[in-house]
Design an enzyme around this catalytic site. Structure first.
Site, PDB file in Angstrom:
ATOM      1  N   ASP A  58      -6.353  -8.430   4.134  1.00  0.00           N
ATOM      2  CA  ASP A  58      -6.925  -8.640   3.562  1.00  0.00           C
ATOM      3  C   ASP A  58      -8.752  -8.352   3.731  1.00  0.00           C
ATOM      4  O   ASP A  58      -9.246  -8.105   4.486  1.00  0.00           O
ATOM      5  CB  ASP A  58      -6.866 -10.097   3.193  1.00  0.00           C
ATOM      6  CG  ASP A  58      -5.913 -10.979   2.478  1.00  0.00           C
ATOM      7  OD1 ASP A  58      -5.031  -9.876   1.030  1.00  0.00           O
ATOM      8  OD2 ASP A  58      -5.802 -12.121   2.557  1.00  0.00           O
ATOM      9  N   LYS A  74      -6.298  -4.532   0.903  1.00  0.00           N
ATOM     10  CA  LYS A  74      -5.847  -5.084  -0.152  1.00  0.00           C
ATOM     11  C   LYS A  74      -6.246  -6.652  -0.763  1.00  0.00           C
ATOM     12  O   LYS A  74      -7.101  -6.983  -0.074  1.00  0.00           O
ATOM     13  CB  LYS A  74      -4.316  -5.392  -0.335  1.00  0.00           C
ATOM     14  CG  LYS A  74      -4.086  -6.779   1.136  1.00  0.00           C
ATOM     15  CD  LYS A  74      -2.798  -6.504   1.248  1.00  0.00           C
ATOM     16  CE  LYS A  74      -2.390  -7.187   2.140  1.00  0.00           C
ATOM     17  NZ  LYS A  74      -2.378  -8.817   2.165  1.00  0.00           N
ATOM     18  N   HIS A  83     -12.240 -16.858   2.321  1.00  0.00           N
ATOM     19  CA  HIS A  83     -11.779 -16.002   3.165  1.00  0.00           C
ATOM     20  C   HIS A  83     -11.524 -14.131   3.919  1.00  0.00           C
ATOM     21  O   HIS A  83     -11.629 -14.237   2.406  1.00  0.00           O
ATOM     22  CB  HIS A  83     -10.101 -16.627   3.760  1.00  0.00           C
ATOM     23  CG  HIS A  83      -8.975 -16.407   2.539  1.00  0.00           C
ATOM     24  ND1 HIS A  83      -8.962 -16.403   1.918  1.00  0.00           N
ATOM     25  CD2 HIS A  83      -8.408 -15.198   2.665  1.00  0.00           C
ATOM     26  CE1 HIS A  83      -8.059 -16.014   0.673  1.00  0.00           C
ATOM     27  NE2 HIS A  83      -7.344 -15.351   1.584  1.00  0.00           N
ATOM     28  N   CYS A 132       2.506 -13.521   2.753  1.00  0.00           N
ATOM     29  CA  CYS A 132       2.134 -12.100   2.415  1.00  0.00           C
ATOM     30  C   CYS A 132       3.007 -11.571   3.475  1.00  0.00           C
ATOM     31  O   CYS A 132       3.357  -9.458   2.449  1.00  0.00           O
ATOM     32  CB  CYS A 132       0.308 -11.640   3.549  1.00  0.00           C
ATOM     33  SG  CYS A 132      -0.573 -12.072   1.579  1.00  0.00           S
ATOM     34  N   ASP A 143      -1.783  -8.525   7.896  1.00  0.00           N
ATOM     35  CA  ASP A 143      -2.799  -9.059   8.266  1.00  0.00           C
ATOM     36  C   ASP A 143      -2.874  -9.879   9.015  1.00  0.00           C
ATOM     37  O   ASP A 143      -3.101 -10.985   9.343  1.00  0.00           O
ATOM     38  CB  ASP A 143      -2.974 -10.409   6.823  1.00  0.00           C
ATOM     39  CG  ASP A 143      -2.892  -9.750   4.859  1.00  0.00           C
ATOM     40  OD1 ASP A 143      -3.135  -8.449   5.353  1.00  0.00           O
ATOM     41  OD2 ASP A 143      -2.838 -10.458   3.875  1.00  0.00           O
ATOM     42  N   HIS A 179     -14.558 -13.980  -4.823  1.00  0.00           N
ATOM     43  CA  HIS A 179     -13.571 -13.636  -5.052  1.00  0.00           C
ATOM     44  C   HIS A 179     -12.591 -14.821  -6.266  1.00  0.00           C
ATOM     45  O   HIS A 179     -12.981 -15.753  -5.655  1.00  0.00           O
ATOM     46  CB  HIS A 179     -12.580 -13.344  -4.667  1.00  0.00           C
ATOM     47  CG  HIS A 179     -11.975 -12.045  -4.622  1.00  0.00           C
ATOM     48  ND1 HIS A 179     -10.024 -12.867  -4.754  1.00  0.00           N
ATOM     49  CD2 HIS A 179     -10.926 -11.123  -4.741  1.00  0.00           C
ATOM     50  CE1 HIS A 179      -9.184 -12.066  -5.151  1.00  0.00           C
ATOM     51  NE2 HIS A 179      -9.762 -10.949  -5.198  1.00  0.00           N
ATOM     52  N   HIS A 187     -11.653  -9.225   0.766  1.00  0.00           N
ATOM     53  CA  HIS A 187     -11.747  -9.947  -0.426  1.00  0.00           C
ATOM     54  C   HIS A 187     -13.664  -9.806  -0.347  1.00  0.00           C
ATOM     55  O   HIS A 187     -14.296  -9.823   0.062  1.00  0.00           O
ATOM     56  CB  HIS A 187     -11.931 -11.032  -0.504  1.00  0.00           C
ATOM     57  CG  HIS A 187     -10.169 -11.537  -0.689  1.00  0.00           C
ATOM     58  ND1 HIS A 187      -9.520 -11.130  -1.115  1.00  0.00           N
ATOM     59  CD2 HIS A 187      -9.358 -12.420   0.646  1.00  0.00           C
ATOM     60  CE1 HIS A 187      -7.871 -11.660  -1.436  1.00  0.00           C
ATOM     61  NE2 HIS A 187      -7.981 -12.511   0.358  1.00  0.00           N
TER      62      HIS A 187
END
Length: 218
Positions: free
Chosen positions: A55, A115, A90, A160, A16, A61, A57
């Protein structure tokens, strides 16, 4: 003295490394931008095999505090898969903040695992979403490549990176976290201490090693 020389069964994992987690970003981590030059030095030196996570999203989310009226960022709620920390919005898909940092040398990145794109499940680990059963496919890819040892760097040490390291150790990999190429959030815990110290204790108990970039033979 430096003692680690990566081989063809080793791989560097970049977790990330995105602007949203750096100063000025939606979920800024103090010093988060400092991991970019540290990682680039590793990429210019000992590592030729690299994967990254991102990441990713959708708007609204379920892990966003804004999706839960009356809740604030860093509150914790119960989700069907267990406790969930709520975050500021974010890493919104297709936003500049969600891309890998533009200063990151991406030439050796062979695979990017996205993810957290399922609206109802958050995802910290590179291997599993937070329900702990939905796999990302990374494990199979690494095994097909013959990888046995993972070196992890990126953001954040206590979320993470930590969840990725813990899952990797549980799956049978030898795991090292490169501390000076990571930064953590450090949320306070009700029982005292913070999430960074708790994550490091948990990882040490799982057999994860903590090293620095100076440990590598260049």
């Amino acid at each position: 003295m430096p003692s680690i020389r990566p081989t063809d069964t080793d791989m560097l994992g970049l977790i990330d490394v995105q602007p949203c987690f750096m100063p000025g970003g939606a979920l800024a981590i103090a010093g988060g931008d400092e991991v970019v030059p540290a990682i680039n030095r590793l990429l210019a030196g000992p590592f030729v095999q690299v994967f990254a996570t991102q990441d990713w999203h959708p708007p609204g989310h379920s892990s966003f505090a804004s999706s839960h009226p009356g809740r604030a960022p860093f509150d914790s709620i119960a989700m069907p898969y267990g406790p969930q920390t709520l975050w500021p919005d974010h890493a919104i898909q297709r936003s500049a903040e969600a891309e890998l940092h533009p200063g990151l040398d991406q030439r050796r990145i062979e695979l990017i695992i996205r993810k957290g794109f399922r609206p109802a499940i958050d995802s910290y680990s590179a291997f599993f979403e937070n329900d702990r059963t939905t796999a990302t496919g990374l494990d199979g890819w690494l095994r097909a490549r013959g990888i046995r040892r993972l070196f992890l760097a990126g953001l954040a040490t206590d979320y993470c990176v930590a969840f990725s390291a813990e899952d990797a150790a549980r799956l049978g990999y030898h795991v090292c976290v490169i501390e000076d190429a990571c930064r953590g959030i450090g949320l306070p815990l009700p029982e005292g201490g913070d999430t960074i110290a708790a994550a490091k204790a948990r990882l040490a108990a799982a057999g994860v090693r903590f090293i620095t970039a100076a440990d590598f033979v260049i």
